[in-house]
Enzyme design. Structure first.
Site, PDB file in Angstrom:
ATOM      1  N   LYS A   1      35.005  50.774 109.785  1.00  0.00           N
ATOM      2  CA  LYS A   1      36.073  51.642 109.280  1.00  0.00           C
ATOM      3  C   LYS A   1      36.909  52.182 110.445  1.00  0.00           C
ATOM      4  O   LYS A   1      36.491  52.134 111.612  1.00  0.00           O
ATOM      5  CB  LYS A   1      35.480  52.832 108.511  1.00  0.00           C
ATOM      6  CG  LYS A   1      34.800  52.447 107.207  1.00  0.00           C
ATOM      7  CD  LYS A   1      35.784  51.994 106.155  1.00  0.00           C
ATOM      8  CE  LYS A   1      35.102  51.649 104.842  1.00  0.00           C
ATOM      9  NZ  LYS A   1      34.268  50.442 104.945  1.00  0.00           N
TER      10      LYS A   1
ATOM     11  N   SER B   1      37.486  46.076 102.185  1.00  0.00           N
ATOM     12  CA  SER B   1      37.852  47.469 102.424  1.00  0.00           C
ATOM     13  C   SER B   1      38.781  47.648 103.625  1.00  0.00           C
ATOM     14  O   SER B   1      39.396  48.699 103.772  1.00  0.00           O
ATOM     15  CB  SER B   1      36.596  48.329 102.623  1.00  0.00           C
ATOM     16  OG  SER B   1      35.910  47.949 103.796  1.00  0.00           O
TER      17      SER B   1
END
Length: 236
Positions: A195, A157
């Site tokens: 993230k 990701s």
């Protein structure tokens, strides 16, 4: 390892598909997991997809495909939840052990040892992690002042930010971060993820660095910063 709700949802979908060939609807999932809104189901599905357990098939209603099941989950009867759940900053349910990072001799002689604390998809607060199984040696100039720890990245990701599956990220323990920094974020005191942090008015956005993953938006009280990325180790 999955969180209790992630595991419960994955088990529900798995057995429903086995029985009927069709996944449950979001409304059925919400009721089965006793959640207040469908947005909670959406977050769980996104987390399972990101960790490689589920796949959403495009342009098809209620099209969820089970990609894999953790070994421990396969032995549980339908509807079973394990007691004494303690979420951790590891994800993916992978069988392989955390990587053994073997830096060159020069680094060992002059490096700094920091704890390897598990895996993270790229929870509870960092202070509750109980997976210090080994240490990682880091070059002194990679670590500044303060407390640091290492995590193995699972998934792709953050690949466009140069963070690959299997990389070891070096995290400085902190509860604050600037807009745009890559952080270990704890979502709703349950799920930890790596993230990029974006503060947008009254919301907090957690951005993946891969167009295959969507940006997730939360209220400011739903996200806690657990650490900030300061370095990366990659084995070839």
């Amino acid at each position: 390892m999955l969180t209790a709700k992630q595991k419960e949802l994955l088990l529900l979908i798995h057995h429903r598909v086995q029985e009927t060939g069709v996944p449950p609807s979001f409304e059925e999932m919400k009721e089965a997991l006793d959640l207040k809104s469908k947005s909670g189901i959406h977050r769980l599905i996104t987390a399972l997809e990101e960790r490689g357990f589920l796949r959403r098939l495009p342009h098809r209603a209620r099209a969820l495909e089970i990609v894999k099941l953790p070994d421990a989950l396969q032995d549980d009867p339908p509807g079973t939840q394990r007691a004494a759940f303690r979420p951790q900053v590891i994800e993916g349910g992978l069988d392989r052990p955390a990587p053994s990072v073997a830096p060159p001799a020069a680094t060992l002689a002059s490096g700094t040892s920091i704890p390897m604390m598990g895996r993270i998809a790229a929870g509870v607060p960092i202070s509750a992690i109980q997976d210090h199984s080994q240490d990682v040696m880091c070059p002194p100039d990679l670590i500044g002042s303060g407390e640091h720890f290492a995590l193995e990245v699972v998934g792709d990701s953050m690949i466009d930010a140069g963070i690959h599956d299997g990389d070891v990220v070096i995290i400085k323990r902190t509860d604050t971060a600037s807009n745009g920094e890559i952080v270990v974020a704890l979502v709703e005191k349950e799920e930890a993820t790596l993230k990029r942090l974006r503060k947008q008015g009254g919301t907090v956005a957690l951005e993946a660095a891969n167009p295959n993953y969507e940006t997730r938006h939360f209220g400011p009280d739903q996200v806690e910063v657990q650490g900030r990325l300061v370095g990366l180790i990659r084995r070839y």
